[in-house]
Design an enzyme around this catalytic site. Structure first.
Site, PDB file in Angstrom:
ATOM      1  CD  GLU A  82      -0.935  -0.264   3.690  1.00 21.81           C
ATOM      2  OE1 GLU A  82      -1.702  -1.259   3.802  1.00 21.81           O
ATOM      3  OE2 GLU A  82      -0.954   0.549   4.849  1.00 21.81           O
TER       4      GLU A  82
ATOM      5  CB  CYS B   4       3.259   7.329   3.118  1.00 24.04           C
ATOM      6  SG  CYS B   4       3.983   6.038   4.095  1.00 24.04           S
TER       7      CYS B   4
ATOM      8  CB  CYS C 177       8.413  -5.526   7.684  1.00 22.62           C
ATOM      9  SG  CYS C 177       9.854  -4.608   8.408  1.00 22.62           S
TER      10      CYS C 177
ATOM     11  CB  CYS D 137       8.022  -3.407  15.396  1.00 24.94           C
ATOM     12  SG  CYS D 137       9.487  -2.760  14.641  1.00 24.94           S
TER      13      CYS D 137
ATOM     14  CB  CYS E 215       4.416  -2.790  13.055  1.00 22.23           C
ATOM     15  SG  CYS E 215       4.222  -2.206  11.442  1.00 22.23           S
TER      16      CYS E 215
ATOM     17  CB  CYS F 237       2.458   1.391   9.443  1.00 21.85           C
ATOM     18  SG  CYS F 237       3.941   0.496   8.571  1.00 21.85           S
TER      19      CYS F 237
END
Ligand code: SAH
Ligand code: SF4
Length: 354
Positions: free
Chosen positions: A96, A109, A116, A120, A123, A336
């Site tokens: 996205e 952005c 990822c 984290c 997230c 995010c």
């Protein structure tokens, strides 16, 4: 027969590479320059739209490249005027990007990876780890799809979407070069920010480039104990090493870094923590950007407004340069990676129920 997986992305080709391609295809080099004009000046990646090229050459471009590789699957408006684009990549993966209009400036952005690897705990992007890196051309296509939607190029770019860009270093830097080169999109590096979770080897390499990109560091805590509760072992680096790399960045790139700080209730929002963060920020000439946590179903909570205000005030009173991220995209599925993960969960549920 051409193999889809190994075809390069047309949007990731610089002008020199395009001229080389034209020569190899038995065409004069200027044809490569024409392709470059379509991409960099007019934002056209699909050869069908490159009407100044002979039909045979357009066909050849379609055979040799992913042109384009990505398409917009969905536009999602947030009530505050931001808009998310959910993109489907050539292999069916999704990422996205967000268009963020400001009073005077338009910011995009962008994502750098599918998923990822840093994971984290608060997230949504890292929930399932890394699927794959984005290619340079896929990063450029995000930029161009955003520009097509907005009807203009952005003033600012922030790499704060899905992924840890400095773990996809070479492809990200190649995209940054296309974005900033006068022969490419010609943006000023000062209008581009790369955000990192504090991946020190990548920060040091980024510093060595000596370019004036902005670097944002997702610190989230002034010490390793609190940080260890948020970022798993493996890709988490000690605060002292991260701040030494930040110093190096200031020295080599000549840009003040920003410390991003996702505020989590009862974890990193105490007045004492704010005081220690202020000391660190001032010692390293860094700005602080507070990001009140957006719920992602991770078990963390956003602090109450009063705690956010107090945290900000302590930093400001201590003489630190501090801002609080405006609540853009905080409503709905907007933090995010949340849109992608919401859609992936829907797909999982659909496939489980079918
Ligand atoms: N991987 C890079 C860039 C992408 S994340 C990094 O970590 O810096 C961009 C920023 O969004 C990071 O500061 C991250 O901590 C923050 N973020 C991620 N999920 C969030 C959430 N649910 N609420 C608030 N901030 C979040
Ligand atoms: Fe990755 Fe950044 Fe999300 Fe951490 S905050 S999991 S580094 S995208």
């Amino acid at each position: 027969m051409s193999c889809r997986a190994t075809r390069p992305f047309l949007a990731g080709m610089g002008r020199n590479a395009l001229r080389q391609w034209a020569l190899a295809a038995g065409e004069p080099a200027f044809r490569g320059g024409q392709v470059g004009d379509w991409i960099f000046r007019r934002g056209v990646v699909d050869p069908i739209g490159m009407t100044t090229l002979p039909a045979g050459l357009r066909e050849r471009l379609r055979r040799d490249f992913h042109a384009p590789g990505s398409r917009v699957a969905e536009y999602v408006d947030a009530p505050d005027g931001t808009e998310k684009l959910l993109l489907t990549l050539h292999d069916g993966e999704s990422i996205e990007m967000v268009l963020i209009p400001g009073e005077e400036r338009l910011t995009f952005c962008l994502s750098t990876q599918v998923g990822c690897p840093v994971r984290c705990r608060f997230c949504a992007s890292g929930r399932d780890g890394l699927v794959r890196n984005l290619e340079t051309g896929e990063i450029i296509e995000e930029f161009l799809l955003g520009a097509a939607r907005a009807g203009r190029r952005p003033d600012n770019l922030v790499f704060m979407g899905i992924g840890e860009g400095l773990l996809n270093f070479d492809r990200l830097v190649a995209a940054l070069e296309l974005l900033t080169s006068p022969e490419g999109f010609g943006m000023s590096p000062r209008r581009i920010t790369v955000s990192t979770s504090g991946y020190v080897p990548g920060m040091l390499r980024f510093a060595e480039l000596g370019r004036e990109y902005n670097l944002a560091i997702s610190l989230h805590a002034p010490d390793d104990e609190i940080r260890a509760r948020l970022i798993p072992d493996g890709l988490r680096y000690p605060v002292a090493e991260i701040m030494a790399a930040a110093d190096r960045y200031l020295e080599c790139a000549g840009r003040m870094v920003t410390l991003e700080y996702t505020l989590l209730d009862g974890i990193n929002d105490s007045p004492e923590t704010a005081r220690r963060l202020a000391v660190l920020a001032k010692r390293h000439h860094a700005k602080v950007n507070l990001i009140p946590y957006n719920a992602t179903g991770s078990g963390f909570r956003r602090p109450p407004r009063s705690a956010i205000d107090m945290f900000e005030r302590i930093l400001a009173d201590a003489g630190a340069h501090v801002t609080v991220r405006v609540e853009r995209g905080a409503k709905g599925v907007a933090a995010c990676g949340q849109l992608r993960s919401a859609r992936c969960n829907m797909k999982k549920q659909e496939s489980q129920s079918s």
